[in-house]
Design a protein around this motif. Structure first.
Motif, PDB file in Angstrom:
ATOM      1  N   TRP A 388       0.959  -1.130  -0.015  1.00 55.09           N
ATOM      2  CA  TRP A 388       0.187  -0.025   0.082  1.00 55.09           C
ATOM      3  C   TRP A 388       0.989   1.198  -0.098  1.00 55.09           C
ATOM      4  O   TRP A 388       0.585   2.243  -0.801  1.00 55.09           O
ATOM      5  CB  TRP A 388      -0.757  -0.174   1.309  1.00 55.09           C
ATOM      6  N   LYS A 389       1.860   1.383   0.851  1.00 53.09           N
ATOM      7  CA  LYS A 389       2.930   2.194   0.835  1.00 53.09           C
ATOM      8  C   LYS A 389       3.544   2.640  -0.569  1.00 53.09           C
ATOM      9  O   LYS A 389       3.805   3.727  -0.956  1.00 53.09           O
ATOM     10  CB  LYS A 389       3.888   2.181   1.935  1.00 53.09           C
ATOM     11  N   VAL A 475      -6.415   0.176   8.841  1.00 57.08           N
ATOM     12  CA  VAL A 475      -7.835   0.264   9.297  1.00 57.08           C
ATOM     13  C   VAL A 475      -8.017   1.647   9.525  1.00 57.08           C
ATOM     14  O   VAL A 475      -9.310   2.017   9.469  1.00 57.08           O
ATOM     15  CB  VAL A 475      -8.229  -0.780  10.327  1.00 57.08           C
ATOM     16  N   THR A 476      -7.025   2.532  10.095  1.00 59.30           N
ATOM     17  CA  THR A 476      -7.336   3.916  10.156  1.00 59.30           C
ATOM     18  C   THR A 476      -7.612   4.720   8.907  1.00 59.30           C
ATOM     19  O   THR A 476      -8.632   5.527   8.764  1.00 59.30           O
ATOM     20  CB  THR A 476      -6.338   4.589  10.991  1.00 59.30           C
ATOM     21  N   ALA A 477      -6.825   4.429   7.856  1.00 60.49           N
ATOM     22  CA  ALA A 477      -6.829   5.354   6.684  1.00 60.49           C
ATOM     23  C   ALA A 477      -7.991   4.757   5.730  1.00 60.49           C
ATOM     24  O   ALA A 477      -8.438   5.613   5.056  1.00 60.49           O
ATOM     25  CB  ALA A 477      -5.507   4.964   5.903  1.00 60.49           C
ATOM     26  N   LEU A 478      -8.267   3.244   5.670  1.00 60.52           N
ATOM     27  CA  LEU A 478      -8.945   2.947   4.777  1.00 60.52           C
ATOM     28  C   LEU A 478     -10.569   2.530   5.219  1.00 60.52           C
ATOM     29  O   LEU A 478     -11.545   2.246   4.495  1.00 60.52           O
ATOM     30  CB  LEU A 478      -8.520   1.551   4.018  1.00 60.52           C
ATOM     31  N   GLN A 479     -10.545   2.312   6.643  1.00 54.32           N
ATOM     32  CA  GLN A 479     -11.734   2.061   7.265  1.00 54.32           C
ATOM     33  C   GLN A 479     -12.158   3.165   8.423  1.00 54.32           C
ATOM     34  O   GLN A 479     -13.359   3.128   8.816  1.00 54.32           O
ATOM     35  CB  GLN A 479     -11.673   0.556   7.838  1.00 54.32           C
ATOM     36  N   ASP A 480     -11.408   4.119   8.694  1.00 53.91           N
ATOM     37  CA  ASP A 480     -11.791   5.115   9.681  1.00 53.91           C
ATOM     38  C   ASP A 480     -11.948   4.337  10.995  1.00 53.91           C
ATOM     39  O   ASP A 480     -13.023   4.687  11.808  1.00 53.91           O
ATOM     40  CB  ASP A 480     -12.706   5.982   9.223  1.00 53.91           C
ATOM     41  N   ASP A 481     -11.474   2.989  11.074  1.00 52.24           N
ATOM     42  CA  ASP A 481     -11.762   2.237  12.590  1.00 52.24           C
ATOM     43  C   ASP A 481     -10.595   2.584  13.502  1.00 52.24           C
ATOM     44  O   ASP A 481      -9.585   1.887  13.728  1.00 52.24           O
ATOM     45  CB  ASP A 481     -12.049   0.895  12.025  1.00 52.24           C
ATOM     46  N   LYS A 482     -10.836   3.629  14.286  1.00 50.39           N
ATOM     47  CA  LYS A 482      -9.765   4.155  15.200  1.00 50.39           C
ATOM     48  C   LYS A 482      -9.849   3.058  16.306  1.00 50.39           C
ATOM     49  O   LYS A 482      -8.762   3.025  17.061  1.00 50.39           O
ATOM     50  CB  LYS A 482     -10.096   5.555  15.471  1.00 50.39           C
ATOM     51  N   LYS A 483     -10.927   2.542  16.582  1.00 51.28           N
ATOM     52  CA  LYS A 483     -11.033   1.651  17.791  1.00 51.28           C
ATOM     53  C   LYS A 483     -10.345   0.440  17.575  1.00 51.28           C
ATOM     54  O   LYS A 483      -9.415  -0.048  18.602  1.00 51.28           O
ATOM     55  CB  LYS A 483     -12.702   1.307  18.111  1.00 51.28           C
ATOM     56  N   GLN A 484     -10.439  -0.120  16.515  1.00 49.51           N
ATOM     57  CA  GLN A 484      -9.897  -1.347  16.030  1.00 49.51           C
ATOM     58  C   GLN A 484      -8.355  -1.165  16.260  1.00 49.51           C
ATOM     59  O   GLN A 484      -7.458  -1.770  16.285  1.00 49.51           O
ATOM     60  CB  GLN A 484     -10.112  -2.147  14.737  1.00 49.51           C
ATOM     61  N   ALA A 485      -7.866   0.035  15.392  1.00 53.00           N
ATOM     62  CA  ALA A 485      -6.505   0.513  15.268  1.00 53.00           C
ATOM     63  C   ALA A 485      -6.038   0.562  16.517  1.00 53.00           C
ATOM     64  O   ALA A 485      -4.826   0.308  16.900  1.00 53.00           O
ATOM     65  CB  ALA A 485      -6.318   1.768  14.732  1.00 53.00           C
ATOM     66  N   GLN A 486      -6.572   1.223  17.578  1.00 57.29           N
ATOM     67  CA  GLN A 486      -6.119   1.325  18.839  1.00 57.29           C
ATOM     68  C   GLN A 486      -5.647  -0.084  19.575  1.00 57.29           C
ATOM     69  O   GLN A 486      -4.719  -0.453  20.400  1.00 57.29           O
ATOM     70  CB  GLN A 486      -6.764   2.370  19.816  1.00 57.29           C
ATOM     71  N   ASP A 667      12.748   5.004   0.450  1.00 58.45           N
ATOM     72  CA  ASP A 667      11.221   4.649   1.128  1.00 58.45           C
ATOM     73  C   ASP A 667      10.157   5.374   0.383  1.00 58.45           C
ATOM     74  O   ASP A 667      10.527   6.545   0.112  1.00 58.45           O
ATOM     75  CB  ASP A 667      11.523   5.078   2.646  1.00 58.45           C
ATOM     76  N   ALA A 668       9.148   4.940   0.495  1.00 59.48           N
ATOM     77  CA  ALA A 668       8.078   5.463  -0.195  1.00 59.48           C
ATOM     78  C   ALA A 668       6.845   5.418   0.569  1.00 59.48           C
ATOM     79  O   ALA A 668       6.356   4.729   1.456  1.00 59.48           O
ATOM     80  CB  ALA A 668       7.826   4.831  -1.441  1.00 59.48           C
ATOM     81  N   ASP A 669       6.209   6.621   0.155  1.00 58.87           N
ATOM     82  CA  ASP A 669       4.486   6.673   0.956  1.00 58.87           C
ATOM     83  C   ASP A 669       3.764   7.349  -0.198  1.00 58.87           C
ATOM     84  O   ASP A 669       3.445   8.269  -0.124  1.00 58.87           O
ATOM     85  CB  ASP A 669       4.668   7.442   2.336  1.00 58.87           C
ATOM     86  N   VAL A 670       3.403   6.414  -1.006  1.00 64.05           N
ATOM     87  CA  VAL A 670       2.550   6.684  -2.010  1.00 64.05           C
ATOM     88  C   VAL A 670       1.130   7.620  -1.713  1.00 64.05           C
ATOM     89  O   VAL A 670       0.848   8.614  -2.358  1.00 64.05           O
ATOM     90  CB  VAL A 670       2.314   5.654  -3.227  1.00 64.05           C
ATOM     91  N   PRO A 671       0.474   7.049  -0.632  1.00 66.85           N
ATOM     92  CA  PRO A 671      -0.788   7.508  -0.370  1.00 66.85           C
ATOM     93  C   PRO A 671      -0.607   9.098   0.038  1.00 66.85           C
ATOM     94  O   PRO A 671      -1.496   9.810  -0.018  1.00 66.85           O
ATOM     95  CB  PRO A 671      -1.493   6.721   0.791  1.00 66.85           C
ATOM     96  N   ASP A 672       0.549   9.271   0.722  1.00 73.39           N
ATOM     97  CA  ASP A 672       1.105  10.689   1.289  1.00 73.39           C
ATOM     98  C   ASP A 672       1.643  11.389   0.396  1.00 73.39           C
ATOM     99  O   ASP A 672       2.448  12.680   0.629  1.00 73.39           O
ATOM    100  CB  ASP A 672       1.535  10.510   2.755  1.00 73.39           C
ATOM    101  N   GLY A 717      10.599  12.025 -13.180  1.00 71.43           N
ATOM    102  CA  GLY A 717       9.407  10.896 -13.301  1.00 71.43           C
ATOM    103  C   GLY A 717       8.288  11.291 -12.463  1.00 71.43           C
ATOM    104  O   GLY A 717       7.229  10.886 -12.680  1.00 71.43           O
ATOM    105  N   ILE A 718       8.278  12.296 -11.215  1.00 74.45           N
ATOM    106  CA  ILE A 718       7.385  12.542 -10.634  1.00 74.45           C
ATOM    107  C   ILE A 718       7.260  14.188 -10.596  1.00 74.45           C
ATOM    108  O   ILE A 718       8.311  14.888 -10.690  1.00 74.45           O
ATOM    109  CB  ILE A 718       7.219  11.884  -9.173  1.00 74.45           C
ATOM    110  N   ASP A 719       6.030  14.498 -10.302  1.00 70.97           N
ATOM    111  CA  ASP A 719       5.958  15.986 -10.358  1.00 70.97           C
ATOM    112  C   ASP A 719       6.346  16.405  -8.810  1.00 70.97           C
ATOM    113  O   ASP A 719       5.753  16.194  -8.026  1.00 70.97           O
ATOM    114  CB  ASP A 719       4.532  16.486 -10.529  1.00 70.97           C
ATOM    115  N   THR A 720       7.291  17.327  -8.721  1.00 75.79           N
ATOM    116  CA  THR A 720       7.795  17.864  -7.447  1.00 75.79           C
ATOM    117  C   THR A 720       6.837  18.737  -6.888  1.00 75.79           C
ATOM    118  O   THR A 720       7.004  19.087  -5.641  1.00 75.79           O
ATOM    119  CB  THR A 720       9.082  18.702  -7.540  1.00 75.79           C
ATOM    120  N   GLU A 721       5.891  19.351  -7.518  1.00 79.26           N
ATOM    121  CA  GLU A 721       4.941  20.077  -6.801  1.00 79.26           C
ATOM    122  C   GLU A 721       3.870  19.413  -6.093  1.00 79.26           C
ATOM    123  O   GLU A 721       3.206  19.647  -5.221  1.00 79.26           O
ATOM    124  CB  GLU A 721       4.089  21.173  -7.974  1.00 79.26           C
ATOM    125  N   GLU A 722       3.606  18.063  -6.634  1.00 81.88           N
ATOM    126  CA  GLU A 722       2.615  17.278  -6.158  1.00 81.88           C
ATOM    127  C   GLU A 722       3.249  16.287  -4.973  1.00 81.88           C
ATOM    128  O   GLU A 722       2.567  15.969  -4.058  1.00 81.88           O
ATOM    129  CB  GLU A 722       1.834  16.364  -6.971  1.00 81.88           C
TER     130      GLU A 722
END
Length: 727
Positions: A388-389, A475-486, A667-672, A717-722
């Motif tokens: 995912w990252k 589960v926090t990012a994709l299901q907004d399930d903070k309880k399960q994440a905790q 290291d990469a974090d594509v979602p971010d 290969g990537i836009d440095t503004e994004e």
């Protein structure tokens, strides 16, 4: 008729001098002259079964004299030989013999003409003498249709009787009544003097199963003739068993320039991974395949959870498609029930998949589906999080979240009252140990005493911690399930605290290191081993001081060699440089240490080990073997082969990708939309010019990185503004 030598009973065959042609699940192994004499591991194979163990070429009932061989990619090999006459005072050959071997994946459309489909040899003979020559050319063939596990154990198997086939071309057929497997050897001779040249086929009355094809040839000076020998088999497999892939490799082209040794290693590694590919069966040719890489040739040429996951993890900077295929393939076989024979449990990830139940010798009996690994399940979740990252599509990640949850529930159920994940004693005829070091004597203390389960391995605590933290983020990012994440963050904290309490060993001089394991009484198993290298990137270490303690232990005299990290320190009782897990050097294990050191800031240590591994690869034709030996206090100036080890082997081949990542410290974090690069400067690796890596993948984007003399990075290969690029 010439007889072939028997197998050497009770010993695993050596492979280090074998010529290997591979297109999973098919392969061929032979000595360097190409002859298959029925000894050791010689043969053509498919689906974990030997199709032929003897395919011996004779001229006038004598073997031609071997001259040379070469390989072409992973699938083909060429062997050259000559025949000489004792009556010729110059000893010049009168006949040139060329043998072209190709292994092709079965049931896959090929571009060659129909007669060229299938694995086998093409034999070409040319008369180079001054006069016409009359001679016989014969091919002797036999098989035992033995499974790979039997061959690995060095257990002889009886030959299978044969009969003449009924095909249009001359052929012989062997059929095994024990499992209905069969093999056909077909001869397709070229015409000679515009006429068909049929062989005389003889079946040996004294040794049922031995067949001979014999041609009486008359070649003019300069004339040549050839025959194609096609080997086709049919094996019995479990339902939905993986098949040869129809689609291209699930990664794009990658190029390294400015660093020749890294470029050579990566090129060979990617070629080996391509040959190791398998896929899930699909309903149609257009359907997107789930591809993964088999663990290794010849002993583990199938789906192995731990090995396939690690290979996919190492390949993530070059694309997430291999990770997707690996995850989906394993998800489809995730445990659903409790089974004492297979060690299946709800949520548990498969350890290995074989076509049939296998008997490995020494009483070891493993089912076709076997789940006895303690690490594959948390590693499954780690791979999903890291994929995912690196840009695996969100919809693909979401589809796998139920399986990730089931895997984490297995982790929770496996955690003991001490908050450690461990394994106990399984059935008597199964595997004793369930970590990657799974040989019977893999876990020993500093005095050399064997420690048996229950066992909690140090690296598995790191995997479990990493999985818990990663799953919480998913589960926090994709299901907004903070309880399960905790819930999972709390469990991760408990695992980390338990690791701190249980694993650290302090030496008389005050230095510390993590033990390889904690035994059933809660005592750390003393003695420095390589397992601690897996902890560096897991997050379970709490401070820079702890990271430094691990780095210093890995670089200590007993563990570090000029060509990698030993599995067990040379200063410990029971050390053996050829011990499978008791002193040998494993490529993937050392690469994980290199990557962990680089990621945690120990750049000089990482660069030193990286240089040593690249030098080791040079001694093995730029192919890192599964494992190798380094003698302690020896003047032998190179690593020694471990003769029975797989070649190629998935995580050894993928180690090239991990070492490339370590070199870039990427290291990469594509979602971010974040990319981090801290490359190792060329000067630290003995280079005098910049280097570049082209073909990194961030989701759908292809990225090129150029590193200047001072370690500065330029990215295209990537836009440095994004994107935020930390370099």
């Amino acid at each position: 008729m010439i007889d072939s030598a028997p197998l050497l009973p009770g010993r695993q065959p050596f492979l280090d001098d074998s010529v290997i042609c591979l297109a999973a699940p098919s392969f061929a192994l032979s000595p360097r002259d190409g002859q298959l004499r029925g000894t050791g591991v010689d043969g053509f194979y498919d689906q974990d079964q030997r199709l032929l163990h003897t395919l011996r070429l004779l001229v006038d009932d004598q073997e031609p004299e071997h001259v040379a061989y070469r390989t072409e990619g992973s699938r083909e090999a060429f062997f050259q030989a000559v025949c000489r006459s004792s009556e010729d005072p110059t000893s010049a050959p009168w006949l040139l013999v060329t043998r072209e071997r190709a292994v092709r994946r079965p049931d896959v459309a090929v571009t060659e003409p129909e007669s060229e489909a299938g694995s086998g040899d093409v034999v070409l003979v040319q008369n180079v003498g001054p006069a016409a020559a009359r001679f016989t050319l014969s091919v002797v063939a036999a098989t035992d249709l033995a499974d790979v596990a039997t061959i690995k154990a060095g257990v002889p198997a009886a030959d299978i009787p044969c009969e003449l086939g009924e095909g249009l071309a001359p052929e012989v057929r062997w059929h095994s009544p024990r499992d209905n497997s069969e093999v056909v050897l077909r001869a397709e001779p070229a015409p000679l003097n515009d006429g068909a040249l049929e062989p005389k086929i003889t079946l040996d009355d004294h040794r049922p199963g031995l067949a001979e094809f014999r041609w009486e040839l008359l070649l003019k000076s300069g004339e040549e003739w050839s025959v194609r020998l096609v080997v086709q088999g049919k094996a019995t497999t479990v339902a939905d068993y993986p098949v040869p892939p129809r689609q291209p490799a699930p990664w794009g082209p990658v190029e390294v320039t400015g660093h020749e040794r890294m470029a050579a290693l990566l090129t060979k590694g990617l070629a080996d991974l391509e040959a190791l590919r398998l896929a899930e069966p699909t309903a149609s040719a257009d359907e997107r395949e789930n591809q993964f890489v088999a663990a290794g040739c010849p002993w583990f040429l199938g789906l192995f959870g731990r090995d396939s996951i690690w290979a996919a993890r190492m390949m993530l900077p070059f694309g997430t498609e291999l990770a997707r295929g690996t995850l989906r393939t394993l998800a489809g076989r995730q445990g659903r029930r409790h089974d004492a024979f297979t060690d299946e449990a709800p949520g548990r990830i498969l350890h290995e998949l074989r076509p049939t139940e296998t008997r490995h010798g020494d009483g070891l009996v493993l089912p076709a589906r076997y789940y006895a690994s303690v690490d594959a399940t948390p590693l499954f979740v780690v791979l999903l999080h890291e994929a995912w990252k690196w840009g695996l599509a969100e919809k693909e990640v979401r589809l796998l979240l139920p399986q990730a949850r089931a895997a984490m529930e297995w982790v929770a159920a496996t955690l003991g009252p001490d908050d450690l994940i461990s394994y106990g004693k399984g059935r008597a005829d199964g595997l004793l140990h369930q970590g990657w070091k799974d040989s019977p004597d893999a876990i020993r203390d500093a005095e050399g005493r064997r420690v048996d389960p229950p066992i909690a391995l140090c690296e598995v605590q790191g995997y479990a911690y990493q999985a818990a933290v990663g799953y919480a983020e998913l589960v926090t990012a994709l299901q907004d399930d903070k309880k399960q994440a905790q819930v999972w963050l709390d469990r991760a904290s408990r695992i980390r605290a338990a690791f701190q309490r249980s694993f650290w060993v302090e030496e008389p001089d005050g230095r510390r290191y993590p033990a390889i394991a904690v035994d059933g009484a809660g005592r750390p198993v003393t003695g420095r081993t390589s397992n601690m290298g897996h902890l560096l990137n897991s997050g379970i270490l709490q401070s820079e001081e702890e990271h430094r303690a691990v780095a210093e232990a890995l670089m200590s005299d007993g563990l570090r060699t000029p060509w990698g990290i030993r599995t067990r320190s040379a200063h410990l009782a029971g050390f053996n440089p050829f011990g499978y897990h008791g002193g040998s050097v494993w490529a993937h294990d050392s690469a994980i240490a290199v990557h962990g050191l680089a990621a945690t800031g120990f750049v000089d240590e990482a660069a030193t080990l990286l240089d040593g591994m690249l030098d080791a690869a040079r001694h093995f034709d730029h192919r890192l073997p599964e494992l190798y030996a380094v003698y302690a206090n020896s003047r032998f100036d190179r690593p020694a082969p471990y003769p029975p080890s797989c070649r190629p082997q998935a995580w050894a081949a993928a180690a090239a990708a991990l070492l490339c990542s370590a070199m870039l410290r990427v290291d990469a974090d594509v979602p971010d939309r974040r990319l981090t690069l801290r490359p190792i400067a060329p000067s630290r690796m003995g280079l005098e010019s910049p280097y570049a890596v082209r073909g990194l993948r961030l989701g759908e984007r292809s990225v090129d990185v150029t590193v200047d003399l001072h370690g500065g990075a330029q990215v295209s290969g990537i836009d440095t503004e994004e994107w935020r690029i930390d370099a």
